[in-house]
Write a protein that holds these residues in place. Sequence first.
Motif, PDB file in Angstrom:
ATOM      1  N   ILE A 205       0.840  -1.202   0.000  1.00  0.00           N
ATOM      2  CA  ILE A 205       0.000   0.000   0.000  1.00  0.00           C
ATOM      3  C   ILE A 205       0.875   1.252   0.000  1.00  0.00           C
ATOM      4  N   ASP A 206       1.983   1.183   0.715  1.00  0.00           N
ATOM      5  CA  ASP A 206       2.887   2.335   0.828  1.00  0.00           C
ATOM      6  C   ASP A 206       3.496   2.724  -0.515  1.00  0.00           C
ATOM      7  N   LYS A 207       3.386   1.837  -1.527  1.00  0.00           N
ATOM      8  CA  LYS A 207       3.961   2.116  -2.849  1.00  0.00           C
ATOM      9  C   LYS A 207       2.937   2.697  -3.826  1.00  0.00           C
ATOM     10  N   PHE A 208       1.738   2.975  -3.312  1.00  0.00           N
ATOM     11  CA  PHE A 208       0.657   3.438  -4.190  1.00  0.00           C
ATOM     12  C   PHE A 208       1.036   4.708  -4.950  1.00  0.00           C
ATOM     13  N   ASP A 209       1.687   5.653  -4.264  1.00  0.00           N
ATOM     14  CA  ASP A 209       2.070   6.910  -4.918  1.00  0.00           C
ATOM     15  C   ASP A 209       3.031   6.687  -6.073  1.00  0.00           C
TER      16      ASP A 209
END
Length: 498
Positions: A205-209
Amino acid sequence: MAKTKKQPRPKAAAPKGFRDYFGSEVTQRTEMLQQIAGVYHRYGFDALESSAVETVEALGKFLPDVDRPNEGVFAWQEFDEKDNGDWMALRYDLTAPLARVYAQHRNDLPTPYRRYAMGPVWRNEKPGPGRYRQFYQCDADTVGTASMAADAEICAMLSDTLETVGIPRGDYLVRVNNRKVMNGVLEVMGLGDDQAARNNVLRTIDKFDKVGESGVRELLTKGRLDASGAYIDGVGLSEDQAEPVIAFLTSKAADAAGTLANLRAAVGASKAGADGINELEQIGELLAAGGYGADRIEIDPSVVRGLGYYTGPVYEAELTFEIFDEKGRKRQFGSVAGGGRYDDLVKRFTGQEVPATGVSIGVDRLLAALREKGRIQAVETGPVVVTVMDRARMADYQAMVAELRNAGIRAEVYLGNPKNFGNQLKYADKRNSPIAVIEGGDEKANGVIQIKDLILGAKIAESATLEEWKERPSQFEVPRDQLVAKVREIFATQDTQD
């Protein structure tokens, strides 16, 4: 007789990952800290200055993105006379020390306790461009209340702080999310107590950006090729399992009501998720009552901040204006502050849950942003330099400097070798001095002084063809008793030209 081996000279270089700060950088940081402290103080927060050194046990295992106990901190073992060694470490943030301070002094502190703290922190991490092992943080926290009013207040204060230091409305956004909503999504996915799987999902999720919706979907399932062509293994979830995460990450709507409705659909029947959404709704209502609209603070499910650390609302301040990177490409400046609710930190010391929430501002990044916007100058104006024409009359020159200083004007006497007057002016240039004061023997006899406008002189030297500058004198002869008045007059002219 053997020759004594000559000791090598120490290398004159800062340690890797550290740097020195000079003149204007230190002054600008100090002024910014004062501005931020003014906002924090206005909101009712009290200053706290805790020790830069804590026991490793007190700091705990809370450094983001680090799995090993002492990894990421500068630590050493200290032995007493019985060879019992305590591990000590430099603080890696200002929040872990607050938990220790509150647990130690809680009987003497008001509840809730509202404090702000400012100072350097140290992280033993791999340095890189713009990434140092020592940097400044500026924190404000409220300990001892579970009320969402505390979280809303932190967000409002963060917004006010950014505008106070010079980031105008429209150039920033405070974005708010909630860890409980994410817990609800994990619950709907059916991961249960499988902590390894939950952590893998959180990291993805932390890689969404960076990778977007399709990239997250691939990383949650079968995997994907990255930009270099390397294959990255996926978490191994089914498409159905991955769907709640995608629904959560893409739930942002045109307004807060729409976003909350989409989040409710994403968490389904999860009670934890519903609690998180209700908290976000409360924060939104409180901020709206205070006049903070979506142009300043908004609910945004894509905000992911240390989800293993925070227990409720999380927030991040992002600067939205564009800058050019080292390759000339446009990009947004990005995050300069973040925080959230961490209700488990004090519990490590007391055994009882103590609710807390707070924010941390990255001062160095905020200063860099203001320089990018041209809000502060990279070079600070130096002092007025009183030159020395006669060593025997040093008292006269010191009297001039005292007069300027007493009038609130930054000034100094040239203390080098006065034999070469040209070197004195070179010194003034190196100091970025705006004005030089000259009093030789003839001037002394006639009761006058020469005052040289160094900024105008430099402009004339650079652009001798500009008639409007050529017509203006850059050096003035005035009576000695008009020293302060003439210096102020030249300052006013320099400000107009700038």
